[in-house]
Design a protein around this motif. Structure first.
Motif, PDB file in Angstrom:
ATOM      1  N   HIS A 138      56.782  44.732   8.132  1.00 54.80           N
ATOM      2  CA  HIS A 138      58.138  44.662   8.695  1.00 54.80           C
ATOM      3  C   HIS A 138      59.077  45.580   7.915  1.00 54.80           C
ATOM      4  O   HIS A 138      60.149  45.164   7.461  1.00 54.80           O
ATOM      5  CB  HIS A 138      58.639  43.219   8.665  1.00 54.80           C
ATOM      6  CG  HIS A 138      57.843  42.290   9.525  1.00 54.80           C
ATOM      7  ND1 HIS A 138      58.151  42.041  10.852  1.00 54.80           N
ATOM      8  CD2 HIS A 138      56.713  41.577   9.267  1.00 54.80           C
ATOM      9  CE1 HIS A 138      57.252  41.211  11.364  1.00 54.80           C
ATOM     10  NE2 HIS A 138      56.377  40.903  10.422  1.00 54.80           N
ATOM     11  N   GLY A 139      58.628  46.796   7.736  1.00 57.89           N
ATOM     12  CA  GLY A 139      59.459  47.807   7.097  1.00 57.89           C
ATOM     13  C   GLY A 139      59.622  47.636   5.611  1.00 57.89           C
ATOM     14  O   GLY A 139      60.534  48.220   5.014  1.00 57.89           O
ATOM     15  N   GLY A 140      58.771  46.844   4.972  1.00 56.32           N
ATOM     16  CA  GLY A 140      58.869  46.658   3.536  1.00 56.32           C
ATOM     17  C   GLY A 140      60.015  45.777   3.099  1.00 56.32           C
ATOM     18  O   GLY A 140      60.393  45.780   1.917  1.00 56.32           O
ATOM     19  N   LYS A 141      60.578  44.996   4.034  1.00 61.06           N
ATOM     20  CA  LYS A 141      61.677  44.110   3.672  1.00 61.06           C
ATOM     21  C   LYS A 141      61.222  43.118   2.605  1.00 61.06           C
ATOM     22  O   LYS A 141      60.036  42.771   2.531  1.00 61.06           O
ATOM     23  CB  LYS A 141      62.173  43.367   4.904  1.00 61.06           C
ATOM     24  CG  LYS A 141      63.348  42.451   4.590  1.00 61.06           C
ATOM     25  CD  LYS A 141      64.055  41.969   5.826  1.00 61.06           C
ATOM     26  CE  LYS A 141      65.252  41.120   5.431  1.00 61.06           C
ATOM     27  NZ  LYS A 141      66.066  40.729   6.585  1.00 61.06           N
ATOM     28  N   ALA A 142      62.161  42.650   1.797  1.00 61.54           N
ATOM     29  CA  ALA A 142      61.839  41.729   0.708  1.00 61.54           C
ATOM     30  C   ALA A 142      62.839  40.593   0.670  1.00 61.54           C
ATOM     31  O   ALA A 142      64.006  40.753   1.051  1.00 61.54           O
ATOM     32  CB  ALA A 142      61.812  42.470  -0.620  1.00 61.54           C
ATOM     33  N   THR A 143      62.381  39.438   0.225  1.00 65.02           N
ATOM     34  CA  THR A 143      63.255  38.286   0.011  1.00 65.02           C
ATOM     35  C   THR A 143      62.935  37.701  -1.359  1.00 65.02           C
ATOM     36  O   THR A 143      61.827  37.873  -1.874  1.00 65.02           O
ATOM     37  CB  THR A 143      63.036  37.210   1.097  1.00 65.02           C
ATOM     38  OG1 THR A 143      61.655  36.815   1.107  1.00 65.02           O
ATOM     39  CG2 THR A 143      63.405  37.738   2.470  1.00 65.02           C
ATOM     40  N   ALA A 144      63.883  37.017  -1.919  1.00 65.27           N
ATOM     41  CA  ALA A 144      63.697  36.400  -3.234  1.00 65.27           C
ATOM     42  C   ALA A 144      63.849  34.897  -3.117  1.00 65.27           C
ATOM     43  O   ALA A 144      64.835  34.403  -2.570  1.00 65.27           O
ATOM     44  CB  ALA A 144      64.701  36.950  -4.235  1.00 65.27           C
ATOM     45  N   ALA A 231      67.010  37.359   7.406  1.00 63.22           N
ATOM     46  CA  ALA A 231      66.842  36.712   6.102  1.00 63.22           C
ATOM     47  C   ALA A 231      67.629  37.459   5.035  1.00 63.22           C
ATOM     48  O   ALA A 231      67.826  38.683   5.097  1.00 63.22           O
ATOM     49  CB  ALA A 231      65.362  36.681   5.728  1.00 63.22           C
ATOM     50  N   ASP A 232      68.052  36.707   4.030  1.00 63.35           N
ATOM     51  CA  ASP A 232      68.816  37.272   2.926  1.00 63.35           C
ATOM     52  C   ASP A 232      67.952  38.186   2.085  1.00 63.35           C
ATOM     53  O   ASP A 232      66.848  37.815   1.657  1.00 63.35           O
ATOM     54  CB  ASP A 232      69.378  36.139   2.060  1.00 63.35           C
ATOM     55  CG  ASP A 232      70.213  36.664   0.902  1.00 63.35           C
ATOM     56  OD1 ASP A 232      70.792  37.749   1.046  1.00 63.35           O
ATOM     57  OD2 ASP A 232      70.289  35.975  -0.122  1.00 63.35           O
ATOM     58  N   VAL A 233      68.417  39.414   1.858  1.00 62.22           N
ATOM     59  CA  VAL A 233      67.683  40.367   1.015  1.00 62.22           C
ATOM     60  C   VAL A 233      68.371  40.393  -0.344  1.00 62.22           C
ATOM     61  O   VAL A 233      69.242  41.210  -0.600  1.00 62.22           O
ATOM     62  CB  VAL A 233      67.669  41.772   1.658  1.00 62.22           C
ATOM     63  CG1 VAL A 233      66.799  42.723   0.847  1.00 62.22           C
ATOM     64  CG2 VAL A 233      67.188  41.717   3.096  1.00 62.22           C
TER      65      VAL A 233
END
Length: 239
Positions: A138-144, A231-233
């Motif tokens: 998904h485009g390298g999106k990240a979440t913490a 989602a919050d990045v």
């Protein structure tokens, strides 16, 4: 005396009830392995119940021998010591332990990913004292701190660490796997239904180990891309 006996009986009954409530309370909750919500966790829970049943059978057999020896003094005295060692120390445990080991090996093999399948992958990076999740599909999106999953779909979790050894674990979805610096480990998980689950680090990793938890949100498959997009990045501080 009768009142004293009734009082002791009441205390004993209360203690038994409290023990039963405490034991049953451990069968549920966000970190309970006995409340599975995925096929891998269900297999682990079944293995636990089978092992418990086997241990109870073995315990019952030992208690029967103990009762015979206690209630009937001299029972078994005619048997030579080596026979007790062979029958009681080897044959009796083998009757229960061999089937349990066989079942455990079979259950463990079934937890391994099937060859040829290519499910979605999510990269997990552990770091004192938090988790970063990246979604290469998904485009390298990240979440913490929050892991997003499509429900009803197997997902390969690719786990590594940036500092010390941690352990990735979502008890209601699958078993745990270590996050080791310089090494990549893969764990296949699946959430049976949409919902919220809880994950944690199950390897002591320092003073902040107790707070190293994360949330898991399983979305309906059709809603997963949109939910992940919203989602919050919040991972800039972990790069």
């Amino acid at each position: 005396m009768r009142a004293l006996a009734l009082g002791n009986h009441s205390v004993l009954r209360t203690a038994v009830n409290l023990a039963a409530v405490a034991a049953l309370a451990g069968c549920a909750g966000p970190l309970s392995t006995l409340d599975p919500s995925g096929p891998a966790a269900a297999a682990i829970a079944r293995l636990w119940w089978v092992m418990l049943a086997g241990s109870l059978v073995l315990f019952a057999l030992v208690m029967v021998l103990f009762a015979l020896a206690f209630l009937r003094p001299g029972w078994g005295a005619s048997a030579p010591p080596h026979r007790w060692i062979v029958l009681g120390g080897l044959a009796l445990p083998a009757v229960v332990l061999v089937p349990l080991v066989a079942y455990g090996l079979i259950a463990g093999e079934r937890l391994l990913p099937l060859p040829g399948a290519t499910p979605p992958r999510i990269e997990v990076h552990a770091e004192q004292w938090g988790w970063t999740f990246r979604y290469p599909d998904h485009g390298g999106k990240a979440t913490a701190g929050v892991l997003h999953l499509p429900a009803g779909t197997p997902v390969d979790i690719v786990v590594t660490s940036r500092d010390v050894i941690h352990s990735f674990w979502i008890p209601r979805l699958a078993g745990k796997i270590d996050a080791i610096p310089g090494r990549v480990n893969v764990l296949r998980i699946q959430a049976d239904a949409p919902g919220r689950y809880e994950g944690t680090c199950s390897e002591f990793c320092g003073v902040g180990h107790a707070i190293m938890r994360f949330e898991v949100v399983a979305h309906p498959p059709g809603e997963f891309p949109a939910a992940l997009a919203k989602a919050d990045v919040s991972v800039e501080a972990r790069k």
